[in-house]
Enzyme design. Structure first.
Site, PDB file in Angstrom:
ATOM      1  N   ALA A   1      26.979  11.225  66.865  1.00 34.39           N
ATOM      2  CA  ALA A   1      25.998  10.839  65.830  1.00 34.39           C
ATOM      3  C   ALA A   1      25.102   9.687  66.259  1.00 34.39           C
ATOM      4  O   ALA A   1      25.528   8.773  66.961  1.00 34.39           O
ATOM      5  CB  ALA A   1      26.679  10.469  64.516  1.00 34.39           C
ATOM      6  N   GLY A   2      23.882   9.789  65.827  1.00 33.95           N
ATOM      7  CA  GLY A   2      22.916   8.708  66.032  1.00 33.95           C
ATOM      8  C   GLY A   2      22.043   8.843  67.265  1.00 33.95           C
ATOM      9  O   GLY A   2      21.109   8.081  67.461  1.00 33.95           O
TER      10      GLY A   2
ATOM     11  N   LYS B   1      36.975  18.606  64.075  1.00 31.26           N
ATOM     12  CA  LYS B   1      36.249  17.332  64.062  1.00 31.26           C
ATOM     13  C   LYS B   1      36.395  16.773  62.657  1.00 31.26           C
ATOM     14  O   LYS B   1      35.885  17.342  61.695  1.00 31.26           O
ATOM     15  CB  LYS B   1      34.779  17.538  64.414  1.00 31.26           C
ATOM     16  CG  LYS B   1      34.000  16.235  64.419  1.00 31.26           C
ATOM     17  CD  LYS B   1      32.513  16.442  64.551  1.00 31.26           C
ATOM     18  CE  LYS B   1      31.812  15.330  63.786  1.00 31.26           C
ATOM     19  NZ  LYS B   1      30.358  15.463  63.769  1.00 31.26           N
TER      20      LYS B   1
ATOM     21  N   ASN C   1      23.145  16.698  67.186  1.00 31.47           N
ATOM     22  CA  ASN C   1      22.634  17.869  66.475  1.00 31.47           C
ATOM     23  C   ASN C   1      21.141  17.734  66.180  1.00 31.47           C
ATOM     24  O   ASN C   1      20.308  18.422  66.760  1.00 31.47           O
ATOM     25  CB  ASN C   1      23.429  18.063  65.166  1.00 31.47           C
ATOM     26  CG  ASN C   1      23.062  19.345  64.429  1.00 31.47           C
ATOM     27  OD1 ASN C   1      22.176  20.083  64.832  1.00 31.47           O
ATOM     28  ND2 ASN C   1      23.735  19.624  63.354  1.00 31.47           N
ATOM     29  N   THR C   2      20.808  16.780  65.285  1.00 31.75           N
ATOM     30  CA  THR C   2      19.441  16.692  64.777  1.00 31.75           C
ATOM     31  C   THR C   2      18.389  16.570  65.886  1.00 31.75           C
ATOM     32  O   THR C   2      17.334  17.208  65.812  1.00 31.75           O
ATOM     33  CB  THR C   2      19.309  15.478  63.831  1.00 31.75           C
ATOM     34  OG1 THR C   2      20.393  15.516  62.914  1.00 31.75           O
ATOM     35  CG2 THR C   2      18.007  15.515  63.068  1.00 31.75           C
TER      36      THR C   2
ATOM     37  N   GLY D   1      22.087  11.378  62.004  1.00 29.86           N
ATOM     38  CA  GLY D   1      20.703  11.802  61.797  1.00 29.86           C
ATOM     39  C   GLY D   1      19.666  10.705  61.935  1.00 29.86           C
ATOM     40  O   GLY D   1      18.486  10.939  61.733  1.00 29.86           O
TER      41      GLY D   1
END
Lengths: 311, 252
Positions: free
Chosen positions: B179-180, B91, B201-202, B152
Site C-alpha cells: 500500500a501507498g 492477506k 494496485n491503484t 491508494g
C-alpha cells in the site's frame, strides 16, 4: 420477420432502428423475464467522461448515439457534464482531465450557481447530454406499438436477435454480471441543471437531474451477480457523496432505490455477434444508453448487407 | 521464502479498479507477477465470474480481507476465501478507520492468532510498528506487510526511517511493502532498502495505460532488488572524484 428477444435498452433500440428501416419484426419479452438493468441506468450520454476508463472506441461510437437519442427521447437535454472533486481529492480531478478530452476547466458556480463556495474548480464537458431512461424506454415501446410491432411473450417466429442481457449467459458464457446500485431522491429545493460527477478514489458517484425535482444518484460497480436490494454500504456511499456535493440533499426524500446486473464481456465492450444462427447484441456493461443505438445501427446495417438474414 | 514458496518476481499485484478484466489480465502478464491479491468482502459468493477470470491468469491467488472492520468479519472472510480458492494464503486486512483506511493493530493481532491457529498462512497488512510486528510473529505470522503510506495515496515510503528500523529489527522475516506505492521509483526504493517484495494496485490499475505501468513496475522492482544484492555504495558528505587526479598533465 425478425424476433427481438428482450425489451431493455438494447432490445428497444435494436427494434426501433429495424422498424424505422422498414423491417418486419416482433419484440418478445417472456413473462418471467427479470426487470432490465437499463431501468436503473443514469441516462447519461457521456462518451468523453466514460473515456476515463473506457477505450477510445466507446468515446467515438458514443458520440454518435447523442444524435440518435435527440431524435427519440423527449427528455433529452444537452447541457454538458460537470465533474468535481472535494478539495482533498483534487488530484483525482487532474487525473480525470488527463485521461479524458473535450473538456474545459471552469469555475463550477458559473454553471451551477447553487454550488457557490463549495468547489474551486471543475471540468466541463459541453458536448455531453442526458435523459430520463425509464421515460425514454417507454417512448420507444410506444413508438414500436404505433408502427404495428407486436410485443408479446410467445414463441419467436422469425430470425432471432438476442438482446436478453445477462439472461443470455446460457448461450454467451463469457458474459458476467457487474452489479450496480442507485437511488432516486426528491429534492425540489435543489436546482442542478445537468449531470454532476463527484470524483473520489473509492466512491465516485454521479447525480443526474430528472423532472419534478427528482435526482438519480448512482452508481456502484461490484463484480457480483448477487440480486436483491441496495446494500447499506452502497446507500451510505451514494448518499454521503450526494451530501458532499450539495448539503441540501440531506433533506431530500429517498423515493426509489434499485439494483441491477449489468451484462459485461471480459473487455467490457459490447458487440453484435453471430452465433448458432442467432445474433447477439449484448455486453453493454455500464454503457447501455450510450452504446445501444450504435449497436442497433450496426445490426441494421448487417441486415441490409445480407438481407437473407432478415427472413 | 513466503510460507515455503520461492518467488522469482517480487511484484505482487492487486486486481481492483481496472478498466476491464481483459486489461487486468494483460497487466498481470506484463508485470510478471506470480502472486495476485483479490478482495471478497463486498463481492461475496456472487463474484464467481470475476474470480474465474482471475484464476485463469495462472497466478497464485492471495485472497484478502479488504473492507473488513472487525476481527470477526476478517476471520469469516478468510474462511470463505479458503473455501472458494482452495488456498491457506490470506492477506489479512482489518481496517481501523473507514476514511484513512489505517489498519487496526489490535483487531489485526486478534484475527491473526485465530487464523494462524486454523492453519492459514497469514500475510498481515500492518504499520511499521515494531511491537505490533513482534506480536504478529508471535501469533504465527511468517511474513509481515508494512504499509508504505495509506492505501491508494501514492505517497510512497512515508516513514523511511521507521521502515529501515523494521527491516533491521526483522532481518529474517520476509517483509512486503503493501500500500501507498504510487511510482516505480518508490518501488525501487523499497527493494533497495532490502524489502522482499512490493504489493500495489491503484498505481497500475488507475494509470492511463495500466499495461505499460505494470511493465514499468516490474522493471523497477527488479532494478531495486538487483541494486540491493549488488551492494549499494554508501552516501558521502563530500564529493570524491572517481578519476584520480594525481599524475595528470598540468596545462596551465
Amino acid at each position: 420477420m425478425i424476433s427481438v428477444l428482450g425489451a431493455g435498452v438494447a432490445g428497444l433500440c435494436a427494434a426501433t432502428e429495424l422498424a424505422e428501416r422498414g423491417h418486419k419484426l416482433e419484440v418478445i419479452l417472456p413473462k418471467d423475464a427479470p426487470e432490465p438493468a437499463s431501468r436503473f441506468a443514469g441516462g447519461m450520454l457521456a462518451p468523453f467522461c466514460e473515456g476515463e476508463a473506457a477505450p477510445e472506441e466507446v468515446v467515438i461510437a458514443g458520440q454518435a448515439s447523442i444524435g440518435w437519442w435527440q431524435r427519440h427521447a423527449s427528455s433529452f437535454a444537452q447541457r454538458g457534464t460537470l465533474v468535481l472533486a472535494a478539495p482533498r481529492d483534487r488530484a483525482e480531478l487532474d487525473r480525470f482531465a488527463r485521461a479524458t478530452r473535450a473538456h474545459d476547466w471552469v469555475d463550477p458556480v458559473t454553471l451551477e450557481p447553487e454550488l457557490t463556495g463549495r468547489f474551486a474548480r471543475g471540468l466541463f464537458y459541453p458536448g455531453e447530454a442526458h435523459m430520463d431512461p425509464v421515460q425514454a424506454m417507454d417512448e420507444l415501446r410506444t413508438g414500436l406499438l404505433e408502427r404495428g410491432v407486436a410485443l408479446h411473450s410467445g414463441a419467436p417466429s422469425g430470425r432471432i436477435v438476442d438482446c436478453r442481457g445477462l439472461a443470455a449467459r446460457d448461450r454467451r458464457p463469457a458474459l458476467r454480471a457487474v452489479r450496480g446500485e442507485m437511488l432516486e431522491v426528491l429534492a425540489p429545493d435543489i436546482a442542478l441543471s445537468r449531470p454532476v460527477r463527484l470524483l473520489h478514489p473509492r466512491f465516485p458517484c454521479y447525480i443526474v437531474p430528472r423532472a419534478d425535482g427528482r435526482y438519480m444518484i448512482g452508481a456502484t460497480m461490484v463484480e457480483s451477480d448477487r440480486t436483491g436490494p441496495v446494500t447499506v454500504r452502497a446507500a451510505m456511499e451514494l448518499l454521503s457523496a450526494a451530501w458532499t456535493l450539495h448539503p441540501g440533499f440531506a433533506e431530500a426524500q429517498i423515493v426509489m432505490t434499485g439494483a441491477g446486473l449489468r451484462p459485461a464481456y471480459p473487455d467490457n465492450l459490447p458487440t453484435v455477434a453471430l452465433q448458432d444462427d442467432r445474433i447477439h447484441l449484448n455486453g453493454l456493461y455500464r454503457h447501455g444508453f450510450l452504446m445501444a443505438p450504435v449497436l442497433a445501427v450496426q445490426l441494421a446495417a448487417q441486415f441490409e448487407r445480407d438481407p437473407t438474414h432478415a427472413h | 521464502m513466503f510460507y515455503g514458496v520461492e518467488l522469482k518476481t517480487r511484484l505482487m499485484l492487486g486486481t481492483a479498479q481496472y478498466p476491464s478484466p481483459a486489461l487486468l489480465r494483460e497487466a498481470i502478464a506484463a508485470s510478471g507477477a506470480e502472486v495476485i491479491t483479490l478482495s471478497l468482502r463486498r463481492e461475496g459468493t456472487g463474484g464467481a465470474a470475476f474470480r474465474e477470470i482471475i484464476k485463469r491468469s495462472g497466478c497464485r491467488i492471495l485472497p484478502n480481507t479488504a473492507g473488513c472492520h472487525t476481527a470477526r468479519e476478517a476471520v469469516t472472510t478468510a474462511r470463505m476465501a479458503r473455501e472458494l480458492f482452495g488456498t491457506d494464503w490470506i492477506k489479512l486486512e482489518v481496517i481501523g478507520h473507514a476514511d484513512t483506511l489505517q489498519p487496526d493493530p489490535f483487531a489485526l493481532i486478534e484475527a491473526a492468532r485465530i487464523l494462524c491457529a486454523e492453519g492459514f498462512s497469514v500475510f498481515p497488512y500492518t504499520t511499521e510498528n515494531l511491537i505490533v510486528g513482534e506480536k504478529l510473529i508471535e501469533a504465527g505470522c511468517q511474513v509481515l506487510m508494512p504499509w508504505g503510506a495509506p492505501i491508494g495515496s501514492g505517497q510512497g515510503l512515508r516513514n523511511l526511517e521507521g521502515l529501515r528500523a523494521m527491516r533491521a529489527h526483522f532481518p529474517d522475516v520476509p517483509l512486503v511493502i503493501d500500500a501507498g506505492i504510487g511510482a516505480p521509483s518508490q518501488a525501487t526504493q523499497a527493494m533497495e532498502l532490502g524489502f522482499d517484495a512490493v504489493l500495489l494496485n491503484t498505481a497500475v490499475a488507475k494509470a492511463t495505460d495500466p499495461v505499460g505501468m505494470a511493465r514499468a513496475f516490474a522493471q523497477a522492482v527488479e532494478a531495486g532488488r538487483l541494486a540491493r544484492s549488488s551492494g549499494l555504495m554508501p552516501q558521502r558528505d563530500m564529493a570524491q572524484a572517481s578519476t584520480p587526479i594525481f599524475g595528470m598533465a598540468e596545462l596551465a
